[in-house]
Design an enzyme around this catalytic site. Structure first.
Site, mmCIF file in Angstrom:
data_model
loop_
_atom_site.group_PDB
_atom_site.id
_atom_site.type_symbol
_atom_site.label_atom_id
_atom_site.label_comp_id
_atom_site.label_asym_id
_atom_site.label_seq_id
_atom_site.Cartn_x
_atom_site.Cartn_y
_atom_site.Cartn_z
ATOM 1 N N LYS A 1 0.843 -1.206 0.000
ATOM 2 C CA LYS A 1 0.000 0.000 0.000
ATOM 3 C C LYS A 1 0.878 1.256 0.000
ATOM 4 O O LYS A 1 0.574 2.248 0.659
ATOM 5 C CB LYS A 1 -0.930 0.021 1.213
ATOM 6 C CG LYS A 1 -1.809 -1.198 1.398
ATOM 7 C CD LYS A 1 -2.902 -1.283 0.362
ATOM 8 C CE LYS A 1 -3.957 -2.297 0.778
ATOM 9 N NZ LYS A 1 -3.436 -3.657 0.959
ATOM 10 N N LYS B 1 3.829 10.257 -32.688
ATOM 11 C CA LYS B 1 3.329 11.513 -32.132
ATOM 12 C C LYS B 1 4.470 12.312 -31.528
ATOM 13 O O LYS B 1 4.488 13.531 -31.565
ATOM 14 C CB LYS B 1 2.268 11.213 -31.068
ATOM 15 C CG LYS B 1 1.351 12.381 -30.771
ATOM 16 C CD LYS B 1 0.161 11.926 -29.949
ATOM 17 C CE LYS B 1 -0.853 13.046 -29.802
ATOM 18 N NZ LYS B 1 -2.044 12.591 -29.046
ATOM 19 N N LYS C 1 11.042 9.251 -29.840
ATOM 20 C CA LYS C 1 11.658 8.730 -28.625
ATOM 21 C C LYS C 1 13.075 9.278 -28.471
ATOM 22 O O LYS C 1 13.777 9.519 -29.445
ATOM 23 C CB LYS C 1 11.695 7.200 -28.666
ATOM 24 C CG LYS C 1 10.336 6.537 -28.655
ATOM 25 C CD LYS C 1 10.463 5.037 -28.515
ATOM 26 C CE LYS C 1 11.134 4.418 -29.716
ATOM 27 N NZ LYS C 1 11.183 2.935 -29.618
ATOM 28 N N HIS D 1 15.352 7.549 -27.157
ATOM 29 C CA HIS D 1 16.232 6.392 -27.121
ATOM 30 C C HIS D 1 15.915 5.503 -28.321
ATOM 31 O O HIS D 1 15.016 5.796 -29.104
ATOM 32 C CB HIS D 1 16.037 5.613 -25.814
ATOM 33 C CG HIS D 1 14.628 5.161 -25.591
ATOM 34 N ND1 HIS D 1 13.656 5.997 -25.094
ATOM 35 C CD2 HIS D 1 14.023 3.972 -25.833
ATOM 36 C CE1 HIS D 1 12.513 5.342 -25.014
ATOM 37 N NE2 HIS D 1 12.700 4.115 -25.456
ATOM 38 N N ILE E 1 -11.572 11.139 -36.454
ATOM 39 C CA ILE E 1 -12.541 12.234 -36.498
ATOM 40 C C ILE E 1 -11.871 13.485 -37.044
ATOM 41 O O ILE E 1 -10.744 13.813 -36.667
ATOM 42 C CB ILE E 1 -13.120 12.517 -35.095
ATOM 43 C CG1 ILE E 1 -13.800 11.257 -34.539
ATOM 44 C CG2 ILE E 1 -14.118 13.657 -35.140
ATOM 45 C CD1 ILE E 1 -14.334 11.419 -33.136
ATOM 46 N N LEU E 2 -12.573 14.185 -37.906
ATOM 47 C CA LEU E 2 -12.060 15.420 -38.496
ATOM 48 C C LEU E 2 -12.753 16.601 -37.821
ATOM 49 O O LEU E 2 -13.922 16.884 -38.083
ATOM 50 C CB LEU E 2 -12.332 15.430 -40.008
ATOM 51 C CG LEU E 2 -11.492 16.366 -40.872
ATOM 52 C CD1 LEU E 2 -10.011 16.034 -40.755
ATOM 53 C CD2 LEU E 2 -11.942 16.268 -42.325
ATOM 54 N N SER F 1 -4.382 17.068 -36.370
ATOM 55 C CA SER F 1 -3.634 15.817 -36.208
ATOM 56 C C SER F 1 -3.390 15.139 -37.551
ATOM 57 O O SER F 1 -2.295 14.630 -37.818
ATOM 58 C CB SER F 1 -4.371 14.874 -35.260
ATOM 59 O OG SER F 1 -5.638 14.514 -35.788
#
Length: 477
Positions: free
Chosen positions: A96, A375, A378, A380, A402-403, A408
């Site tokens: 915990k 996106k 990296k 590495h 979706i547009l 994007s």
């Protein structure tokens, strides 16, 4: 082998969902010897339990606090206990842990030094406390989301029973790690609590606690907590069994009872529900059933939602849910394919992250190789901007979901072009009709959409799925 693979292998080998708590609690020992010190007796008892149950359980769970309470010798006892556990049985350290400042060093201690397979963590420091444990490949964490003690109700049920804090923890924790990294710890005797958590997290393994408290019904709890395959729920061996002279016999009987319920759940349940149409429109629009299914499985929600573009819409369309519904996903792939078969291209490129499952499905269905622009690059490894194999000069069709602003899709297309690829067409599932098609055309791209927001709005309204207010929200969005 990662933790969850190791766990599933142990479940299969021992045909058991039971885990056993290895806690050095003197009050739980069936007998004591006056001539031996307490630590030695605890060690012998715990190792005897392991020897008697290693063929009956799927995991062992030592509670760190019990060992810490015994001081230096208690921590030595922990190491002796860990070493006595067979290598093929996973170890879940019940810690915990909740201290952000020590998470990094503690993660190294438990995973690198002690070689345990998984650990329980408190949720309240948030993802920052969990992240140091998730960087260890093959290890697992269980985030505590609910406890059964009466004093916790005021906190866990806040602000209301309809929208309790413990369910918000479940929703947040799902974003912290994949199902192969992160499970949920649930202490309850309430079938409602367990079923609510299972509904929100059908893909997660639940580590059950306190189910043997007075008022708990094993069969009902199993029905609420097991997934459709009769798995996904780890069940503790009752503590009173550990105090008996012959715990293995009782554990074997309990395992048989649990497995009978598992078989019933598996035979009665279905992996995926089948959607059937319930309306018939005079002028049936294209993809009527698909639009209705998107609404019925919760892909369309109403409220104030901030889009990735920064715009605030009175509704939200979440297509990520389709991957959990093969019936809908299959129809969406077919709809995309109807457009793609009329285009000329060499490879399919998905835009991370929402459209990657769709692009993968289309690549398999149409037998075209797939690539995708990262996106983020990296820091590495190969540091590639484009993942997958390709040759400069090839033509790529971009697949997005979706547009809305086109940001994007256009950024992805530009990354592909910077690698020497040609991009002529961008295919999306839904066009929000914000004039983005013209914007893309001005930048040299031809945009294609399976559906428009108008198609969805009119169909849902005519079918009686949405009211006038919701219709206006979609139409004016």
């Amino acid at each position: 082998m990662n933790f969850f693979d190791k766990l599933n292998a142990a479940i299969a080998e021992n045909n058991s969902l039971l885990f056993l708590g290895l806690d050095p609690n003197p009050e739980m020992m069936p007998y004591t010897r006056i001539e031996a010190d307490i630590i030695t007796q605890l060690r012998d008892w715990l190792q005897l339990l392991i020897a008697q149950t290693s063929h009956l359980v799927c995991a062992y769970k030592p509670t760190l606090g019990f060992y810490q309470a015994l001081g230096v010798r208690g921590m030595e006892l922990l190491q002796q206990t860990l070493q006595a556990i067979p290598a093929h049985i996973p170890i879940i350290l019940d810690a915990k842990h909740s201290d952000l400042n020590t998470s990094t060093i503690f993660a190294r201690t438990v995973f690198a030094d002690w070689q345990v397979d998984a650990i329980t963590l408190s949720p309240y420091p948030g993802q920052d406390c969990v992240a140091p444990f998730l960087v260890y490949p093959g290890k697992g964490v269980f985030v505590l989301c609910c406890t059964s003690n009466p004093g916790a109700i005021a906190v866990q049920q806040y602000p209301s029973a309809e929208s309790p804090l413990y369910l918000q923890i479940v929703k947040e924790a799902k974003n912290w790690g994949t199902p192969e990294q992160l499970g949920l710890e649930v202490g309850t005797i309430s079938t409602d609590v367990l079923s609510h958590i299972r509904a929100i997290a059908p893909e997660r393994i639940l580590l059950a606690r306190s189910i043997w408290a007075e008022g708990g019904n094993l069969n009902q709890l199993l029905a609420a907590g097991l997934n459709a395959n009769g798995n996904g729920l780890l069940i503790p061996v009752p503590q009173d069994i550990l105090s008996s002279d012959n715990p293995s016999t009782q554990i074997q009987s309990l395992r048989q009872e649990i497995n009978q319920t598992r078989e019933r759940v598996t035979s009665e349940g279905s992996r995926c529900s089948v959607w059937l149409p319930d309306v018939c429109l005079l002028n049936q629009p294209p993809y009527l059933d698909l639009i209705l299914q998107l609404y019925d499985i919760g892909c369309i929600a109403f409220g104030n939602f901030v889009q990735a573009s920064g715009a605030i819409f009175p509704y939200y369309i979440d297509l990520r849910k389709i991957i959990s519904n093969p019936q809908v996903f299959e129809q969406i792939l077919s709809a995309y394919a109807n457009i793609l078969q009329n285009l000329s291209f060499d490879r399919i490129a998905g835009i991370p992250y929402g459209s990657l499952p769709t692009a993968t499905g289309l690549a398999l269905r149409l037998n075209y190789p797939m690539i995708y622009p990262r996106k983020e690059v990296k820091a590495h490894g190969s540091r590639r901007l484009i993942e997958g194999n390709f040759s400069a000069g090839e033509t790529v069709v971009v697949v997005d979901d979706i547009l809305i602003s086109g940001k994007s899709a256009m950024e992805g297309a530009e990354k592909l072009k910077s690698a020497g690829l040609n991009v002529n067409d961008i295919v999306v599932f839904i066009d929000h009709e914000q004039g983005v098609k013209d914007k893309l055309k001005a930048n040299g791209y031809c945009a294609h959409a399976v559906l428009t927001i108008s198609d969805i709005t009119e169909t849902l309204y005519e079918a009686g799925r949405i009211n006038q207010k919701q219709y206006q929200a979609l139409a004016e969005g």
